[in-house]
Design a protein around this motif. Sequence first.
Motif, PDB file in Angstrom:
ATOM      1  N   LYS A  69       0.840  -1.205   0.000  1.00 30.31           N
ATOM      2  CA  LYS A  69       0.000   0.000   0.000  1.00 30.31           C
ATOM      3  C   LYS A  69       0.869   1.247   0.000  1.00 30.31           C
ATOM      4  CE  LYS A  69      -0.640   0.143   4.958  1.00 30.31           C
ATOM      5  NZ  LYS A  69      -1.569   0.121   6.057  1.00 30.31           N
ATOM      6  N   ASP A  70       0.307   2.296  -0.531  1.00 31.55           N
ATOM      7  CA  ASP A  70       0.975   3.599  -0.632  1.00 31.55           C
ATOM      8  C   ASP A  70       2.290   3.512  -1.413  1.00 31.55           C
ATOM      9  OD1 ASP A  70      -1.096   4.723   0.897  1.00 31.55           O
ATOM     10  OD2 ASP A  70      -0.029   4.243   2.771  1.00 31.55           O
ATOM     11  N   ASP A  71       2.363   2.576  -2.367  1.00 33.72           N
ATOM     12  CA  ASP A  71       3.560   2.403  -3.202  1.00 33.72           C
ATOM     13  C   ASP A  71       4.831   2.216  -2.384  1.00 33.72           C
ATOM     14  OD1 ASP A  71       1.957   2.711  -5.484  1.00 33.72           O
ATOM     15  OD2 ASP A  71       2.180   4.886  -5.403  1.00 33.72           O
ATOM     16  N   GLU A  72       4.676   1.622  -1.220  1.00 29.89           N
ATOM     17  CA  GLU A  72       5.792   1.418  -0.305  1.00 29.89           C
ATOM     18  C   GLU A  72       6.912   0.576  -0.934  1.00 29.89           C
ATOM     19  OE1 GLU A  72       7.067   1.805   3.916  1.00 29.89           O
ATOM     20  OE2 GLU A  72       5.292   2.630   2.984  1.00 29.89           O
ATOM     21  N   GLY A  73       6.556  -0.350  -1.812  1.00 30.16           N
ATOM     22  CA  GLY A  73       7.563  -1.208  -2.443  1.00 30.16           C
ATOM     23  C   GLY A  73       8.545  -0.440  -3.301  1.00 30.16           C
ATOM     24  N   GLU A  74       8.140   0.701  -3.806  1.00 30.55           N
ATOM     25  CA  GLU A  74       9.024   1.477  -4.673  1.00 30.55           C
ATOM     26  C   GLU A  74      10.243   2.026  -3.933  1.00 30.55           C
ATOM     27  OE1 GLU A  74       6.855   4.393  -6.912  1.00 30.55           O
ATOM     28  OE2 GLU A  74       5.312   2.927  -7.433  1.00 30.55           O
ATOM     29  N   LYS A  75      10.127   2.214  -2.624  1.00 32.40           N
ATOM     30  CA  LYS A  75      11.270   2.799  -1.916  1.00 32.40           C
ATOM     31  C   LYS A  75      12.467   1.857  -1.874  1.00 32.40           C
ATOM     32  CE  LYS A  75      10.497   1.788   2.956  1.00 32.40           C
ATOM     33  NZ  LYS A  75      10.165   2.336   4.250  1.00 32.40           N
ATOM     34  N   TRP A  76      12.239   0.564  -2.065  1.00 34.84           N
ATOM     35  CA  TRP A  76      13.337  -0.402  -2.055  1.00 34.84           C
ATOM     36  C   TRP A  76      13.988  -0.558  -3.421  1.00 34.84           C
ATOM     37  CZ3 TRP A  76      14.583  -1.040   2.704  1.00 34.84           C
ATOM     38  CH2 TRP A  76      13.596  -1.009   3.696  1.00 34.84           C
ATOM     39  N   LEU A  77      13.394   0.068  -4.443  1.00 30.28           N
ATOM     40  CA  LEU A  77      13.997  -0.028  -5.775  1.00 30.28           C
ATOM     41  C   LEU A  77      15.412   0.548  -5.799  1.00 30.28           C
ATOM     42  CD1 LEU A  77      10.937   0.869  -8.040  1.00 30.28           C
ATOM     43  CD2 LEU A  77      12.070  -1.362  -7.843  1.00 30.28           C
ATOM     44  N   LYS A  78      15.703   1.453  -4.894  1.00 26.31           N
ATOM     45  CA  LYS A  78      17.049   2.045  -4.834  1.00 26.31           C
ATOM     46  C   LYS A  78      18.112   1.002  -4.534  1.00 26.31           C
ATOM     47  CE  LYS A  78      15.137   6.315  -3.130  1.00 26.31           C
ATOM     48  NZ  LYS A  78      14.809   7.039  -1.920  1.00 26.31           N
ATOM     49  N   ASP A  79      17.700  -0.121  -3.950  1.00 29.54           N
ATOM     50  CA  ASP A  79      18.666  -1.191  -3.660  1.00 29.54           C
ATOM     51  C   ASP A  79      19.194  -1.847  -4.934  1.00 29.54           C
ATOM     52  OD1 ASP A  79      18.340  -0.620  -1.019  1.00 29.54           O
ATOM     53  OD2 ASP A  79      17.195  -2.425  -0.542  1.00 29.54           O
ATOM     54  N   LEU A  80      18.462  -1.684  -6.031  1.00 27.83           N
ATOM     55  CA  LEU A  80      18.982  -2.121  -7.333  1.00 27.83           C
ATOM     56  C   LEU A  80      19.879  -0.986  -7.829  1.00 27.83           C
ATOM     57  CD1 LEU A  80      15.613  -3.454  -8.770  1.00 27.83           C
ATOM     58  CD2 LEU A  80      17.577  -4.856  -8.113  1.00 27.83           C
ATOM     59  N   ARG A  81      21.015  -0.837  -7.193  1.00 23.97           N
ATOM     60  CA  ARG A  81      21.825   0.382  -7.317  1.00 23.97           C
ATOM     61  C   ARG A  81      22.251   0.733  -8.730  1.00 23.97           C
ATOM     62  NH1 ARG A  81      24.869  -1.378  -2.205  1.00 23.97           N
ATOM     63  NH2 ARG A  81      26.230  -2.296  -3.735  1.00 23.97           N
TER      64      ARG A  81
END
Length: 172
Positions: A69-81
Amino acid sequence: MTLKKTMFAGLGISFLSAFSTIASADEVKITLPQLNVAEYHAPYVAVWLADSRKKRVEDIAVWYDVDMKDDEGEKWLKDLRLWWRRSGRTLDMPVDGVSGATRRPGEYTIDLHNSLSAQPAGDYILYVEAARELGGREVLEIPISLPVTTPLSQTANGENELESIELTLEPK
């Protein structure tokens, strides 16, 4: 008698269909390993094509937790550096035809026909990057020269987050 001919003809068509599918395969198989860890989170994975200067040409797939929810998963995309620096930070996720849910351990196939057929002749690199929450990160790459003039099959093996990637291309 007619039934036998029909069955034989049907088998022939199935055989030809299967052969034509194999003969025109432009795909990458991604194998995600089974990891023996206390808390397993399915990895985020990005697949993209870059030119010979390693500049992103096209995003092919980005697997992440699209259902949070709230596009929370997108914040971890930064780990794909690597992918994040080359493309992710400029994208407005989700991207139609590119975004998808994370995958559990196993083998997955991505059709590359539309991605590669639109590219001009030249040298490219296919990148696959995986990152896992509370885990590691790994990038594998395979160089490609387009157009493909002879059948091509290349494999790159990972050590942690990616077991392997296998690229299969056929001349058109």
